[in-house]
Design a protein around this motif. Sequence first.
Motif, short mmCIF file in Angstrom:
data_model
loop_
_atom_site.label_atom_id
_atom_site.label_comp_id
_atom_site.label_asym_id
_atom_site.label_seq_id
_atom_site.Cartn_x
_atom_site.Cartn_y
_atom_site.Cartn_z
N UNK A 41 5.38 -8.26 1.64
CA UNK A 41 6.33 -7.20 1.26
C UNK A 41 5.83 -6.38 0.09
N UNK A 42 4.74 -6.80 -0.50
CA UNK A 42 4.26 -6.09 -1.70
C UNK A 42 3.80 -4.70 -1.34
N UNK A 43 3.89 -3.80 -2.30
CA UNK A 43 3.45 -2.43 -2.08
C UNK A 43 2.56 -1.98 -3.21
N UNK A 44 1.78 -0.93 -2.91
CA UNK A 44 0.99 -0.28 -3.95
C UNK A 44 1.50 1.15 -4.05
N UNK A 45 1.84 1.55 -5.29
CA UNK A 45 2.33 2.90 -5.49
C UNK A 45 1.51 3.55 -6.58
N UNK A 46 1.14 4.81 -6.36
CA UNK A 46 0.38 5.51 -7.38
C UNK A 46 0.69 6.99 -7.37
N UNK A 47 0.54 7.60 -8.54
CA UNK A 47 0.82 9.03 -8.63
C UNK A 47 -0.39 9.88 -8.24
N UNK A 48 -1.60 9.30 -8.36
CA UNK A 48 -2.80 10.05 -7.99
C UNK A 48 -3.69 9.10 -7.19
N UNK A 49 -3.73 9.32 -5.88
CA UNK A 49 -4.41 8.36 -5.01
C UNK A 49 -5.86 8.77 -4.76
N UNK A 50 -6.79 7.91 -5.19
CA UNK A 50 -8.23 8.18 -4.94
C UNK A 50 -8.95 6.85 -4.87
N UNK A 51 -8.29 5.87 -4.24
CA UNK A 51 -8.78 4.49 -4.32
C UNK A 51 -10.05 4.25 -3.51
N UNK A 52 -10.80 3.23 -3.92
CA UNK A 52 -11.96 2.80 -3.15
C UNK A 52 -11.54 1.80 -2.07
N UNK A 53 -10.52 0.98 -2.40
CA UNK A 53 -10.07 -0.05 -1.47
C UNK A 53 -8.63 -0.39 -1.80
N UNK A 54 -7.79 -0.56 -0.77
CA UNK A 54 -6.44 -1.07 -1.01
C UNK A 54 -6.24 -2.27 -0.10
N UNK A 55 -5.45 -3.24 -0.59
CA UNK A 55 -5.22 -4.44 0.21
C UNK A 55 -3.82 -4.96 -0.08
N UNK B 264 -5.43 12.71 -0.70
CA UNK B 264 -6.26 12.69 -1.90
C UNK B 264 -5.52 13.26 -3.10
N UNK B 265 -5.50 12.46 -4.18
CA UNK B 265 -4.90 12.86 -5.45
C UNK B 265 -3.40 13.14 -5.38
N UNK B 266 -2.76 12.66 -4.31
CA UNK B 266 -1.31 12.82 -4.18
C UNK B 266 -0.60 11.54 -4.58
N UNK B 267 0.73 11.63 -4.82
CA UNK B 267 1.49 10.38 -5.03
C UNK B 267 1.60 9.67 -3.68
N UNK B 268 1.25 8.40 -3.66
CA UNK B 268 1.11 7.71 -2.38
C UNK B 268 1.70 6.30 -2.46
N UNK B 269 2.20 5.84 -1.32
CA UNK B 269 2.70 4.47 -1.23
C UNK B 269 1.94 3.73 -0.14
N UNK B 270 1.49 2.53 -0.42
CA UNK B 270 0.77 1.73 0.58
C UNK B 270 1.62 0.51 0.88
N UNK B 271 1.91 0.27 2.16
CA UNK B 271 2.63 -0.96 2.49
C UNK B 271 2.15 -1.50 3.82
N UNK B 272 2.58 -2.72 4.11
CA UNK B 272 2.12 -3.40 5.30
C UNK B 272 3.22 -3.32 6.35
N UNK B 273 2.89 -2.70 7.49
CA UNK B 273 3.86 -2.68 8.58
C UNK B 273 3.52 -3.83 9.49
N UNK B 274 4.53 -4.66 9.84
CA UNK B 274 4.24 -5.80 10.71
C UNK B 274 4.92 -5.59 12.04
N UNK C 63 0.08 0.93 6.10
CA UNK C 63 0.56 2.30 6.21
C UNK C 63 0.43 2.95 4.85
N UNK C 64 -0.24 4.09 4.85
CA UNK C 64 -0.43 4.82 3.59
C UNK C 64 0.24 6.17 3.74
N UNK C 65 1.28 6.39 2.97
CA UNK C 65 2.06 7.62 3.12
C UNK C 65 2.22 8.32 1.80
#
Lengths: 289, 270
Positions: free
Chosen positions: A226-240, A257-267, A282-284
């Motif tokens: 259920x964990x998520x990754x949230x960032x205001x400027x997305x330019x990651x090398x790797x997300x998990x 790129x460089x946008x506010x982004x949310x990463x979560x796991x869709x099951x 899912x990266x939105x």
Amino acid sequence: MTHDTANNSDIALIEFKGTTLPVLAITLRSLDLQELTNAGSTLFGEGAFFDDDLAVLDLSQVITWPEDIAWSLIVQLLTSHGLRVLGVTRANPDLTASAARAGLPLLALSAGRSAKPAPVAKKASAPDPELDKIPASLRKKPAPETAPVGSAGPDKSEPEESLLDNPGTLIIDRPLRSGQQVYARGGDLVILAAVNPGAEVIADGNIHVYAPLRGRALAGARGNAQARILTTVFAAELVSIAGIYRTFEDGVPAKLANQPVQVRLAQEPAISANTGLKSRLEIDILRVD
Amino acid sequence: MTRIVVVTSGKGGVGKTTTSASFASGLAMRGFKTAVIDFDVGLRNLDLIMGCERRVVYDLVNVISGEATLNQALIKDKHCENLFVLPASQTRDKDALTEEGVEKVLKDLEHMGFEYVICDSPAGIERGAVMALTFADEAIIVTNPEVSSVRDSDRILGILQAKSKRAQAGGEPVKEHLLVTRYSPKRVEDGEMLSYKDVQEILRVPIIGVIPESESVLHASNQGTPAIHIEQSEVAEAYKDVIARFLGEDAPLRFVSYEKPGLFKRLFGG
């Protein structure tokens, strides 16, 4: 039965309350000591890989086992790698009895939680001499909530929160440099400055980066899907998340790129029962307006 | 109270030794008793850049291992009053450097009345580089406006924040300064090169100066004279500005904008 209020000697010498501790499920596919020793060396190297983490042995995948299972030596092997074995789980009656004779009780895992620890996260949380840990001076941790002493009375139904239920959020407010690594054990991680390329941020819970995320982010490191990754400027090398990862070899997609982004796991439920749930990152774009 | 300043970068060939030589000279020219130490054991360059390679008798490793005193090893600079050079060993390797040894040398320099000690770090993140930054009070991170240099500078900043004595003791952190070297405003304008602002945006460290790319640096090393002594050159002026800012004076950044030459100049060169 009512409590006597005045007398000091009535204060209970033993008190108890409900609490929750994080426990790793270690799935074994063999109970042969030599095989496990070799597998342990290959996976974990010599010496402690884990950090005195509590563990329960999942025996559901054991098909054959030796007549004399060297339980105490197996436990000793796992202890040498930094695990504290509490008992066994999902074991058939024969294995359950054998383990019980060696002092390992049968424990029931709570339903619905992902039991397998994430392999990517394990690699990330191992002490790596190459990477520098953030010195304590850079970390800001809110003061832990003190549990109120004593109980108000028999009608109090909610269990009091202990520190372990709410480990707090680790807050970092200085840039993370290439080669640095931060691990928020048991909780969330909030980063208020840039995570530079080559830096790693890891959390058992969620990761929030209110600045450019240019390095690697691994949330749900112990399997919390259920964990998520949230960032205001997305330019990651790797997300998990919970071990399911994605790299961006050709750079981050232009619309993210460089946008506010949310990463979560869709099951999604999978086709065959054996494989369980199918997971997809899912990266939105995160709407902040 | 002696201030120890490390000049480091991570990446090789960006201008650490050139900067150490000019920075130390600049402070000496302002009247401060200054020592500059070469930590690149086995690959020493500082003595060449300072023009004292023929006067090296004893070096840092000799002093650490007790084979010579600091007085015997320190070389008085011929360009500047107040400036002394402690060269590195050329025949030994970095294993000869010990933390206790380096600490003692720095303490002895303090007793001798030095006001600034500049530590010229080798490239990389191994022993020599770590020894150079361990006792630093301030750090000048030399960076070329180029991606691998920026990445390596970021790495060395992380190491500085973890392995310096100040960081480990939890006291006031090492004061960081960013020095962008080999800057070409024309190439920045053409979009070929990162601008100093881009570099700063990534590294988030206050800028202490921008040194333009110039042939005078090569001339200076060939002559064995620190670049700050090459009169009228942009590099010398830029280094003097760095000294001014380091000492708390106001000095706007020069040599960072590209002015398109007028038609006349473009037709007839110049």
